[in-house]
Design a protein around this motif. Structure first.
Motif, short mmCIF file in Angstrom:
data_model
loop_
_atom_site.label_atom_id
_atom_site.label_comp_id
_atom_site.label_asym_id
_atom_site.label_seq_id
_atom_site.Cartn_x
_atom_site.Cartn_y
_atom_site.Cartn_z
N ASP A 106 0.80 -1.22 0.00
CA ASP A 106 0.00 0.00 0.00
C ASP A 106 0.84 1.28 0.00
O ASP A 106 0.27 2.38 -0.04
CB ASP A 106 -0.92 0.01 1.23
N ALA A 107 2.16 1.17 0.04
CA ALA A 107 3.00 2.36 0.21
C ALA A 107 3.09 3.15 -1.10
O ALA A 107 3.40 2.58 -2.15
CB ALA A 107 4.40 1.95 0.65
N PRO A 108 2.82 4.46 -1.06
CA PRO A 108 2.99 5.27 -2.27
C PRO A 108 4.43 5.31 -2.75
O PRO A 108 4.69 5.55 -3.93
CB PRO A 108 2.50 6.65 -1.83
N GLU A 109 5.40 5.07 -1.83
CA GLU A 109 6.80 5.05 -2.24
C GLU A 109 7.14 3.84 -3.10
O GLU A 109 8.18 3.83 -3.77
CB GLU A 109 7.72 5.03 -1.01
N ALA A 110 6.30 2.81 -3.06
CA ALA A 110 6.56 1.58 -3.81
C ALA A 110 5.98 1.71 -5.21
O ALA A 110 4.89 1.23 -5.51
CB ALA A 110 5.97 0.37 -3.08
N ARG A 111 6.72 2.37 -6.05
CA ARG A 111 6.32 2.53 -7.46
C ARG A 111 7.58 2.44 -8.31
O ARG A 111 8.65 2.89 -7.91
CB ARG A 111 5.63 3.87 -7.68
N PRO A 112 7.47 1.86 -9.49
CA PRO A 112 8.66 1.73 -10.33
C PRO A 112 9.20 3.10 -10.74
O PRO A 112 8.45 4.02 -11.05
CB PRO A 112 8.15 0.96 -11.55
N PHE A 113 10.52 3.24 -10.71
CA PHE A 113 11.19 4.45 -11.16
C PHE A 113 11.43 4.36 -12.66
O PHE A 113 11.79 3.29 -13.16
CB PHE A 113 12.52 4.61 -10.41
N ASP A 114 11.25 5.46 -13.40
CA ASP A 114 11.33 5.38 -14.86
C ASP A 114 12.70 5.74 -15.43
O ASP A 114 12.87 5.75 -16.65
CB ASP A 114 10.25 6.25 -15.51
N PHE A 115 13.68 6.05 -14.59
CA PHE A 115 15.04 6.34 -15.03
C PHE A 115 15.06 7.44 -16.10
O PHE A 115 15.73 7.34 -17.13
CB PHE A 115 15.74 5.07 -15.54
N THR A 116 14.31 8.50 -15.83
CA THR A 116 14.32 9.68 -16.69
C THR A 116 14.73 10.90 -15.86
O THR A 116 14.80 10.84 -14.63
CB THR A 116 12.95 9.94 -17.31
N ASP B 265 11.94 -2.86 -5.56
CA ASP B 265 13.32 -2.39 -5.60
C ASP B 265 13.41 -0.91 -5.29
O ASP B 265 14.27 -0.48 -4.50
CB ASP B 265 13.92 -2.67 -6.98
N TRP B 266 12.55 -0.09 -5.87
CA TRP B 266 12.64 1.36 -5.64
C TRP B 266 12.30 1.69 -4.20
O TRP B 266 12.88 2.61 -3.60
CB TRP B 266 11.73 2.10 -6.62
N PHE B 267 11.38 0.95 -3.61
CA PHE B 267 11.04 1.16 -2.21
C PHE B 267 12.27 0.96 -1.33
O PHE B 267 12.59 1.80 -0.47
CB PHE B 267 9.93 0.19 -1.79
N PHE B 268 13.00 -0.13 -1.55
CA PHE B 268 14.16 -0.41 -0.71
C PHE B 268 15.34 0.48 -1.08
O PHE B 268 16.15 0.82 -0.21
CB PHE B 268 14.53 -1.89 -0.79
N PHE B 269 15.47 0.86 -2.35
CA PHE B 269 16.58 1.74 -2.72
C PHE B 269 16.43 3.11 -2.07
O PHE B 269 17.40 3.72 -1.62
CB PHE B 269 16.67 1.88 -4.24
N GLN B 270 15.19 3.61 -1.98
CA GLN B 270 14.98 4.88 -1.30
C GLN B 270 15.33 4.81 0.18
O GLN B 270 15.66 5.82 0.80
CB GLN B 270 13.51 5.31 -1.45
N ASN B 271 15.29 3.61 0.73
CA ASN B 271 15.57 3.45 2.15
C ASN B 271 17.03 3.73 2.49
O ASN B 271 17.38 3.90 3.66
CB ASN B 271 15.21 2.03 2.61
N ARG B 272 17.90 3.81 1.46
CA ARG B 272 19.31 4.13 1.73
C ARG B 272 19.45 5.51 2.36
O ARG B 272 20.38 5.76 3.12
CB ARG B 272 20.13 4.06 0.44
N ALA B 273 18.52 6.43 2.03
CA ALA B 273 18.58 7.77 2.61
C ALA B 273 17.98 7.80 4.01
O ALA B 273 18.42 8.57 4.87
CB ALA B 273 17.85 8.77 1.71
N ARG B 274 16.99 6.94 4.27
CA ARG B 274 16.35 6.92 5.59
C ARG B 274 17.16 6.12 6.59
O ARG B 274 17.05 6.34 7.80
CB ARG B 274 14.94 6.32 5.45
N CYS B 275 17.95 5.16 6.09
CA CYS B 275 18.74 4.29 6.97
C CYS B 275 20.17 4.24 6.44
O CYS B 275 20.63 3.21 5.94
CB CYS B 275 18.10 2.90 7.00
N PRO B 276 20.90 5.36 6.51
CA PRO B 276 22.18 5.50 5.83
C PRO B 276 23.33 4.80 6.54
O PRO B 276 23.18 4.26 7.64
CB PRO B 276 22.38 7.02 5.79
N GLU B 277 24.50 4.89 5.89
CA GLU B 277 25.67 4.18 6.40
C GLU B 277 26.31 4.83 7.61
O GLU B 277 26.73 4.16 8.54
CB GLU B 277 26.75 4.07 5.30
N MET B 278 26.40 6.17 7.61
CA MET B 278 27.27 6.85 8.56
C MET B 278 26.54 7.68 9.61
O MET B 278 27.17 8.19 10.53
CB MET B 278 28.25 7.77 7.80
N THR B 279 25.25 7.85 9.48
CA THR B 279 24.49 8.65 10.45
C THR B 279 23.31 7.83 10.98
O THR B 279 22.98 6.77 10.46
CB THR B 279 23.98 9.95 9.80
#
Length: 614
Positions: A318-328, A571-585
Motif C-alpha cells: 500500500d506504500a505510495p513510495e513503492a512505485r517503479p522508477f522510470d530512469f528519466t 526495488d525502488w522502495f528499498f533503494f529509497q531506504n538508503r537515505a532513511r537508513c544510511p551508512e554513517m548517520t
C-alpha cells in the motif's frame, strides 16, 4: 569475428516467474544402455547410458524431456521403469543391440572400462528427430563416435536450438579434432576434470564468449567457465556407493535449471546436489524417486524471518513510495535519445563498489564532486557517464569499450579535481573492457539484443540469458546488474523491454538492500561471530557474504510475492531506504514507512566485501 545471434526463441522464464506445469522442453540424443558395474566388492547389472541418466535427471529437475534413441522391443527388465517415465522415440531394435558397458570403479578413484559396445547407437538419424522449436535446448551425449555427435550438434544448431554436448576420455584420445569441433559448436559443454586436462592441457579451460563449460570435479564440486571467467561450486559431502552417472546427472539437472531461467552457476549448484544424491544408490534408482530433486543447501547462519517479511509486504503493498522508477530526468538520457541503449548497457556494468576501506574495515561511502555538486557513488557514476555520452558517445558502444585505454577511462570518470574517485578503479576499468570485448566477440550491439529479445515470448528471461554471456554482467549468479538493466529497459518510457506474461526481474540485492534487510529484520543472522563481524563492518570472505546475500535474496522474493507489487516497485522502495537508513548517520526511523514492522537492529551493517557484482 563470429557472430552469435542474441536469443530470439526459448522456453525459459524470467527469474521470478513461476514454473510451468510441464516444464521447458529438453531434447536428449543418446541411447540408454545395459551396464555391468563393479564397485565396493560387488557387481550389479543396471540400466545405464548417458542419455538415460541425463534424461531422468532433467525430468526430475523440472524439464519435459524427449529422448531420441533406439528403443528395444521387448523392453529389458532393467529399463522398464525408466522407459515408462520417459518420452522415448526412435527406431525399434532387438534388446541385445543396445549399447552396453562393463565398468569397474577402483578404490583409488580410477574408473576402468572393460567393455564399451556401441551397438545400435548409430541407428538414429536426423529424420527420427521430432518437430523442433527454435530456442529449445538439446543435449547430444558423448557418443562412442564423436563424429556422429558432431553431426547432430551441427544439425541441431542449424535448426536454431541451443545445443549442449559432453565428452569422454576415449573419444578425446582417439578423435581429438572432432571433440574440439564439438566444443566449438556447443553453447554448453560438459566434461570432468580428467577430460578437461586432456582437452586443454596446462592452459586454463576456456570457451568462446557466450558459451559455458561445466567441469565436474568429484569430491571438489564443479567449475563453471563462462568464456574465460571461472566460478567454483562447492561440493556436497555424501557416502558414495555407485558413482555411475554422477556426471550425467549433473548435466541433466544443470540443463533443466538453465531451461527454467537459472544463471549457469546457480544451475550448477542444483546439479552438484543432484549428482551427490545419485551416487548414494545403485545405477539410476535415486533419479526414479518420486520426491523432488534435491535443492542446494542454504547456509543456516542467516535466515529470512517469515513473520516480519509478511508484515513488511503488507506495508509495501500500500506504500505510495513503492512505485517503479522510470530512469528519466537528469542525469539520464532524454526520452527518445538514440544513444540511450548504449549508455544504459555500458553504465549499468559500473553500478558497484562505491565505498572505501581502511585496515580491513568499511571506512566511508564514496562522495565526489562533479560540476560543484557533491555526489554519492551511484549518483556520481550516472552523472559521469552522461558527461561521457555527451563528450564521446561512440566510446560507450561495445567496440569503444573494448578498446579503452586506462588513461582514457580515468579521464572520462574524472571528478572536479581531475582524478577518478572510484575506490575500485581497477575493477571498474576491467569490467568496462570485459563488457566491450564480449559484446564485440559475439557481434552484438545493445540495439541488436533489444530487437531480438522483443521477438521472444519470454523477453525478460531472454535478456537475462544473453547477459549471462557478457562481461560485467555474467560474473554474478544473483544477477544484480542484469536485473537492474532489465528494470531500466522495462520502465523507461520507450519500453525497450516488454516482459512476457508472468515475467519479472530478479531481486536487485545490493549492499543498500542488504543493510535494510538486516536492520529491519527481514533476515536474521543466527551466527554470533558473523553477526559481530557485520556490526564491526569488517571485510568478510565469500562464504560469509554469500550466506547473507542468499537470505536477503530469498526475503526480497517473498516480499515481492506477498505484496503483489512488481519487482521494480519493491526495488525502488528499498533503494529509497538508503537515505532513511544510511551508512554513517543515525536512521530517520519516523520517516520510514516500515518503522511499525522494523526490528530496529541499527547496529547491523551490510556485508563488506570488494566485488564487481554490487
Amino acid at each position: 569475428m563470429s557472430r552469435r545471434p542474441p536469443p530470439d526463441e526459448s522456453d525459459e522464464r524470467g527469474a521470478a516467474a513461476p514454473l510451468s506445469v510441464c516444464g521447458p522442453r529438453l531434447l536428449v540424443v543418446g541411447s540408454p544402455s545395459i551396464d555391468l558395474l563393479h564397485f565396493g566388492g560387488r557387481s550389479e547389472r543396471s540400466a545405464g547410458g548417458a542419455g538415460l541418466y541425463t534424461a531422468l535427471a532433467a525430468q526430475r529437475a523440472g524439464a519435459h524431456v524427449t529422448v531420441i534413441a533406439p528403443r528395444p522391443d521387448p523392453m529389458p527388465p532393467e529399463l522398464v521403469i525408466a522407459a515408462a517415465s520417459l518420452d522415448w522415440v526412435g527406431p525399434t531394435v532387438e534388446p541385445d543391440r543396445l549399447p552396453h558397458f562393463e565398468i569397474e570403479y577402483l578404490p583409488s578413484g580410477e574408473t576402468v572400462y572393460h567393455r564399451a559396445v556401441q551397438g545400435s547407437e548409430g541407428d538414429v538419424r536426423f529424420e527420427h528427430l521430432p518437430p523442433l522449436e527454435r530456442g529449445a535446448l538439446a543435449y547430444v551425449v558423448p557418443l562412442i563416435d564423436p563424429e556422429l555427435q558432431l553431426a547432430f550438434a551441427r544439425h541441431l544448431t542449424a535448426a536454431g536450438l541451443r545445443v549442449a554436448c559432453g565428452a569422454y576420455r576415449g573419444g578425446i584420445r582417439r578423435h581429438r579434432a572432432a571433440v574440439a569441433s564439438v566444443l566449438d559448436t556447443a553453447e554448453f559443454f560438459f566434461c570432468n576434470a580428467d577430460e578437461a586436462a586432456l582437452l586443454f592441457g596446462r592452459r586454463p579451460p576456456g570457451v568462446a564468449p557466450g558459451r559455458v563449460l561445466f567441469v565436474t570435479r568429484g569430491a571438489r564440486g564443479a567449475r563453471v567457465v563462462q568464456g574465460t571467467h571461472a566460478t567454483d561450486v562447492a561440493p556436497v559431502a555424501v557416502e558414495e556407493l555407485d558413482p555411475t552417472g554422477a556426471g550425467d546427472t549433473f548435466c541433466g539437472t544443470a540443463l533443466a535449471r538453465i531451461a527454467q531461467g537459472d544463471h549457469p552457476v546457480m544451475a550448477a549448484r542444483w546439479a552438484v546436489a543432484a549428482a551427490a544424491e545419485v551416487v548414494t544408490g545403485v545405477g539410476p534408482e535415486r533419479l526414479l524417486d518420486p520426491a523432488p530433486a534435491p535443492s542446494p543447501a542454504r547456509d543456516p547462519r542467516a535466515q529470512p524471518d517469515v513473520g516480519r517479511i509478511r508484515a513488511v509486504a503488507r506495508i509495501v503493498a500500500d506504500a505510495p513510495e513503492a512505485r517503479p522508477f522510470d530512469f528519466t530526468g537528469p542525469p539520464y538520457p532524454e526520452v527518445g535519445d538514440p544513444r540511450a541503449l548504449e549508455f544504459f548497457f555500458a553504465a549499468t556494468v559500473q553500478q558497484f563498489g562505491f565505498w572505501t576501506e581502511r585496515e580491513g574495515r568499511y571506512e566511508a561511502p564514496m562522495i565526489a564532486s562533479l560540476d560543484g555538486e557533491p555526489l554519492k557513488g551511484s549518483d556520481f557514476l550516472w552523472r559521469a557517464y552522461r558527461r561521457w555520452l555527451d563528450e564521446a558517445a561512440g566510446e560507450l558502444a561495445p567496440a569503444g569499450q573494448a578498446e579503452l585505454s586506462r588513461d582514457r577511462f580515468e579521464r572520462r570518470l574524472r571528478d572536479d579535481s581531475g582524478r577518478n574517485p572510484l575506490p575500485a578503479a581497477d575493477l571498474h576499468f576491467a569490467q568496462a573492457v570485459a563488457y566491450g570485448r564480449d559484446m564485440r566477440a559475439l557481434g552484438w550491439t545493445p540495439a541488436d539484443v533489444v530487437a531480438r529479445i522483443g521477438a521472444n515470448p519470454r523477453p525478460l528471461g531472454a535478456l537475462l540469458r544473453a547477459l549471462d554471456g557478457v562481461g560485467g554482467y555474467k560474473e554474478d549468479p544473483w544477477r544484480k546488474k542484469s536485473g537492474l538493466l532489465a528494470l531500466i529497459l522495462a520502465q523507461r518510457p520507450e519500453r525497450f523491454l516488454r516482459p512476457g506474461p508472468g515475467e519479472d526481474a530478479p531481486p536487485i540485492v545490493d549492499y543498500h538492500c542488504m543493510r535494510s534487510c538486516l536492520r529491519i529484520g527481514l533476515v536474521s543472522v543466527e551466527d554470533e561471530r558473523l553477526r559481530a563481524r557485520i556490526a564491526a563492518r569488517e571485510l568478510l570472505d565469500e562464504p560469509d557474504e554469500e550466506a547473507v546475500r542468499a537470505a536477503c535474496h530469498a526475503a526480497l522474493m517473498e516480499v515481492w510475492r506477498a505484496s503483489g507489487r512488481p519487482m521494480g516497485a519493491v526495488d525502488w522502495f528499498f533503494f529509497q531506504n538508503r537515505a532513511r537508513c544510511p551508512e554513517m548517520t543515525e536512521p530517520d526511523c519516523p520517516a520510514c514507512p516500515v518503522d511499525p514492522a522494523c526490528a530496529h537492529r541499527t547496529e547491523l551493517f551490510q556485508p563488506v566485501i570488494r566485488t564487481p557484482s554490487y
